[in-house]
Scaffold this active site. Structure first.
Site, mmCIF file in Angstrom:
data_model
loop_
_atom_site.group_PDB
_atom_site.id
_atom_site.type_symbol
_atom_site.label_atom_id
_atom_site.label_comp_id
_atom_site.label_asym_id
_atom_site.label_seq_id
_atom_site.Cartn_x
_atom_site.Cartn_y
_atom_site.Cartn_z
ATOM 1 N N HIS A 60 -43.867 44.637 30.049
ATOM 2 C CA HIS A 60 -45.017 43.792 29.703
ATOM 3 C C HIS A 60 -44.612 42.314 29.728
ATOM 4 O O HIS A 60 -43.586 41.940 29.149
ATOM 5 C CB HIS A 60 -45.549 44.167 28.312
ATOM 6 N N ASN A 87 -42.952 50.894 29.629
ATOM 7 C CA ASN A 87 -43.779 49.879 30.290
ATOM 8 C C ASN A 87 -43.111 48.516 30.186
ATOM 9 O O ASN A 87 -42.514 48.178 29.164
ATOM 10 C CB ASN A 87 -45.154 49.828 29.602
ATOM 11 N N SER A 131 -41.050 42.079 27.736
ATOM 12 C CA SER A 131 -40.643 43.169 26.838
ATOM 13 C C SER A 131 -40.675 44.495 27.596
ATOM 14 O O SER A 131 -41.498 44.676 28.498
ATOM 15 C CB SER A 131 -41.642 43.317 25.670
ATOM 16 N N ASP A 164 -50.095 48.603 24.902
ATOM 17 C CA ASP A 164 -49.007 47.641 24.650
ATOM 18 C C ASP A 164 -48.540 47.655 23.200
ATOM 19 O O ASP A 164 -48.173 46.611 22.641
ATOM 20 C CB ASP A 164 -49.437 46.214 25.055
#
Ligand code: GRF
Length: 208
Positions: free
Chosen positions: A106, A104, A133, A142
């Protein structure tokens, strides 16, 4: 050598998808194939980048569920699932079934500012730096191991809008690098951490 076969999940503008496509075209990501672009949002404007390149797309709904995505993943030997601006939380069983394969992007320097509204929160917290990130996805939002970040200093005149723009610029650098590491088999998830087999020059970077 087989290309790294990827699914890309988006929810909105898709500028990171566009950037990945450009990096494939420029040769920076030469051994990467985008098998499909998936969205939770039928009106995501970023879908146009998939249409332009004739990449197949799917919308998550009653007819195409997370089970169908999982079938796609096994039938098509998907190596990597990239959440590039995907705003929905994935079901826990989906995450656990594909542990180590989902990353992911972020828009903050995790572990700071998990969740939404990261640019305003960076300003309100008086942060001196901000950035983006890339991390492995785990059940907790997250929270999975972060393996690349790009950061910049927050200036006095910065607003949430200027931070968003600067974060995007960071994202256009770090996400392709992250994907390349998978293509080169340099990185893998290891529990709550990761293994990185790169040379010094390619080591996970905190400061681009
Ligand atoms: C990015 O900033 C990403 O980090 C966040 O949503 C934004 C998506 O931008 N989760 P885009 O759709 O790639 O333009």
């Amino acid at each position: 050598m087989n290309k790294l076969n990827c699914l890309i999940f988006i929810s909105g503008g898709g500028s990171n998808l566009k950037n990945i496509i450009e990096k494939i075209d420029s040769g920076f990501l030469k051994d990467i194939n985008i098998h499909k672009v998936i969205t939770d949002n039928p009106s995501a404007s970023g879908l146009k980048y998939a249409y332009e390149k004739k990449i197949s797309t799917n919308i998550i709904n009653e007819e195409y569920s997370y089970e169908d995505i999982s079938m796609d993943i096994s039938e098509n030997n998907i190596d990597l699932i990239i959440l590039a601006g995907f705003m929905k939380i994935l079901p826990a069983d989906f995450v656990n079934n594909h542990d180590g394969k989902i990353i992911n992007l972020h828009p903050s320097l995790l572990p700071k500012h998990k969740g939404l509204d990261t640019h305003n929160r960076a300003i309100q917290s008086g942060d001196k730096t901000h950035g983006a990130s890339v991390h492995f996805v785990t059940e907790k939002l997250d929270n999975g191991p972060v393996f690349i970040q790009g950061l910049f200093e927050i200036g006095e005149s910065d607003t949430a809008a200027t931070l968003e723009k600067k974060v995007h610029e960071m994202e256009y650098q770090i996400l392709p690098i992250a994907i390349r590491w998978f293509g080169d088999k340099l990185i893998e998830k290891n529990g709550n951490n990761y293994n990185f087999r790169g040379t010094l020059e390619k080591e996970p970077i905190k400061y681009l």
